[in-house]
Motif scaffolding. Structure first.
Motif, PDB file in Angstrom:
ATOM      1  N   LEU A 159       0.840  -1.177   0.000  1.00  0.00           N
ATOM      2  CA  LEU A 159       0.000   0.000   0.000  1.00  0.00           C
ATOM      3  C   LEU A 159       0.886   1.242   0.000  1.00  0.00           C
ATOM      4  N   THR A 209      -2.117   2.017   7.576  1.00  0.00           N
ATOM      5  CA  THR A 209      -3.544   2.150   7.294  1.00  0.00           C
ATOM      6  C   THR A 209      -4.089   0.802   6.858  1.00  0.00           C
ATOM      7  N   ILE A 210      -5.114   0.330   7.562  1.00  0.00           N
ATOM      8  CA  ILE A 210      -5.724  -0.955   7.236  1.00  0.00           C
ATOM      9  C   ILE A 210      -7.237  -0.773   7.143  1.00  0.00           C
ATOM     10  N   GLY A 211      -7.902  -1.783   6.612  1.00  0.00           N
ATOM     11  CA  GLY A 211      -9.353  -1.766   6.547  1.00  0.00           C
ATOM     12  C   GLY A 211      -9.941  -2.626   7.648  1.00  0.00           C
ATOM     13  N   LYS A 263     -15.515  -2.338   4.088  1.00  0.00           N
ATOM     14  CA  LYS A 263     -14.222  -1.934   4.639  1.00  0.00           C
ATOM     15  C   LYS A 263     -14.222  -0.460   5.036  1.00  0.00           C
ATOM     16  N   HIS A 264     -13.717  -0.204   6.248  1.00  0.00           N
ATOM     17  CA  HIS A 264     -13.574   1.157   6.773  1.00  0.00           C
ATOM     18  C   HIS A 264     -12.089   1.364   7.060  1.00  0.00           C
ATOM     19  N   ASP A 265     -11.438   2.273   6.348  1.00  0.00           N
ATOM     20  CA  ASP A 265      -9.991   2.476   6.508  1.00  0.00           C
ATOM     21  C   ASP A 265      -9.689   3.287   7.764  1.00  0.00           C
ATOM     22  N   SER A 314      -6.132   4.496  10.371  1.00  0.00           N
ATOM     23  CA  SER A 314      -4.682   4.571  10.542  1.00  0.00           C
ATOM     24  C   SER A 314      -4.339   4.223  11.980  1.00  0.00           C
ATOM     25  N   GLU A 343      -9.582  10.400  10.691  1.00  0.00           N
ATOM     26  CA  GLU A 343     -10.575   9.640   9.928  1.00  0.00           C
ATOM     27  C   GLU A 343     -11.854   9.463  10.738  1.00  0.00           C
ATOM     28  N   THR A 387      -8.776  -6.009   6.679  1.00  0.00           N
ATOM     29  CA  THR A 387      -8.281  -6.046   5.301  1.00  0.00           C
ATOM     30  C   THR A 387      -6.920  -5.355   5.258  1.00  0.00           C
ATOM     31  N   THR A 401      -4.619  -5.858   2.545  1.00  0.00           N
ATOM     32  CA  THR A 401      -4.601  -5.430   1.150  1.00  0.00           C
ATOM     33  C   THR A 401      -5.783  -6.105   0.480  1.00  0.00           C
TER      34      THR A 401
END
Length: 469
Positions: free
Chosen positions: A65, A137-139, A144-146, A148, A174, A228, A230
């Protein structure tokens, strides 16, 4: 003929000088061939922040990413307010981190918690948990909600702020995750085997609480959710903390990604997927990117040298054995007792390496001797060894190397791994002495640009140079 020979000699001298002046770090060798100092451009201490430089190793990886520094040129989180954060605040927060480690270890309570595939995540530097940490940063959830998260090798449980924030939530950049909008979210029942070790119950749901040494805290529901990493790496039923009451020095990040040694850390929970191996490279500056990698297939360097990793009491920290330190051609007088009382750890969240008082005093003395040609200036904060490089194009600094258990030698061969710059007129030795009531801490300034491999299953920790580019 003699004229031509003299002309060629002049050309040779010019070429040597040009190579000397325009090389960022030039190693200098004694007659024995051993490198004991490096020459750097002073300007390399202050990289340009006007453009974003992506890590080639991270960006060329299939599952990578984009990664950014929280306050840097690549960041979507940065703002004018962030830019106002000064070095004093960063170092004050770093000391809070050290106090947090001291508190956790003194209480033998890891987090105050009550309760052969590879993927690569970006590492981006920010200020959180009382120090200049790094974030990914992941989901989370479905859809999916990103978010950090600061990744932390000194924490086990991954947690994020969650709505409805019944107590309070600190400000994050966020939107706060809303579990009611996710079809994959599940609270953990009080009857679950993982709901133990001091967790409490609320309406048959497991509730967690974490209190850090600086009095920052998070409390909420112990839950399971889809994470998530990636598009090709989706993890179901990951245990995490859904915090509805959170306060402290977390700033604009959404929480913590726990990479510690405990059973609830992400590497432990995904051991069957990633073999309990992860690695990272911390970027050299706010204008560069790094990466966090899960799984051995993502290890990008072939020159990793390993040292045994040790359990550190009951904490999630990774213990290392420091057996020697050299400054230039001088070996410090380190005895087996120098680190025996409280040992040493490597920590992604501590900024400045802390050494026992006597060890630091000797390192400082030898460093000053090697730097006697440069103008000394006043100290600042925890730093007591600082220099004024005003008007200089290049500087020569002694090589500092750590000898670890198993014969591994970690060389700090980048200028940013040895010196902490405030301004050209005040550049300081990036180490500090501490009392002997906490372990020595190998901090993240000294880790920058190296690929550091945590082979937890194999009981070893690896180091390799040039892990980001």
């Amino acid at each position: 003929m003699s004229v031509m020979k003299n002309f060629l000699n002049v050309i040779l001298i010019l070429c040597v000088c040009l190579n000397w002046c325009f090389t960022e770090g030039v190693a200098e060798k004694k007659e024995s061939g051993k490198v004991d100092s490096y020459t750097f451009q002073v300007s390399s201490l202050f990289p340009s922040s006007s453009s974003c430089v992506l890590s080639s190793k991270a960006s060329n990886t299939k599952s990578s990413l984009r990664v950014v520094h929280m306050h840097g040129a690549c960041s979507h989180l940065s703002s004018n307010k962030d830019a106002s954060l000064d070095h004093e605040e960063i170092l004050r927060h770093d000391q809070a981190r050290v106090e947090s480690i001291r508190s956790k270890l003194s209480k033998n309570n890891a987090d105050g918690v009550s309760m052969t595939k590879s993927t690569k995540l970006p590492a981006k530097s920010g200020i959180t948990l009382g120090s200049g940490n790094y974030i990914v940063t992941i989901g989370i959830g479905t859809p999916k909600h990103d978010i950090s998260l600061a990744f932390d090798t000194g924490s086990d449980l991954t947690w994020t702020q969650c709505k409805p924030c019944l107590g309070s939530c600190y400000s994050q950049k966020e939107p706060i995750f809303n579990p009611s909008s996710s079809s994959s979210y599940h609270n953990v029942s009080c009857s679950s085997p993982v709901c133990k070790n001091g967790t409490t119950c609320l309406d048959s749901n497991c509730v967690y609480g974490i209190v850090y040494g600086d009095n920052s805290f998070t409390r909420g529901f112990f839950a399971k959710e889809r994470f998530t990493l990636t598009n090709s790496d989706v993890l179901d039923n990951v245990y995490f903390g859904c915090g509805e009451y959170n306060q402290g020095l977390f700033f604009r990040t959404a929480g913590i990604l726990g990479l510690g040694r405990g059973k609830l850390s992400l590497p432990s929970q995904t051991a069957t997927t990633y073999n309990n191996i992860f690695s990272y490279c911390l970027p050299s500056s706010a204008s560069n990117t790094g990466h966090l990698t899960f799984g051995s297939a993502g290890i990008v360097s072939k020159s990793v040298k390993f040292t045994p990793v040790y359990s550190f009491r009951s904490s999630p920290h990774y213990g290392i054995k420091i057996v020697g330190i050299s400054v230039g051609d001088k070996e410090l007088e380190i005895t087996p007792a120098s680190f025996s009382t409280n040992g040493a750890i490597i920590d992604s969240g501590t900024v400045i390496t802390r050494l026992p008082t006597k060890v630091y005093a000797e390192l400082r003395t030898v460093f000053k001797e090697k730097m006697s040609r440069y103008k000394a200036t006043s100290g600042r904060g925890i730093f007591d060894t600082c220099y004024d490089f005003t008007g200089l194009d290049t500087m020569r600094i002694p090589k500092i190397a750590f000898s670890l258990g198993g014969g591994t030698v970690v060389e700090l061969d980048k200028i940013g791994m040895v010196l902490y710059p405030f301004t050209r007129s005040q550049v300081c030795l990036a180490f500090a002495g501490d009392d002997d009531h906490i372990p020595a801490i190998f901090g993240n300034v000294q880790q920058k640009t190296m690929e550091i491999v945590y082979d937890v299953a194999g009981g070893r920790l690896g180091f390799a140079p040039n892990g980001c580019s």
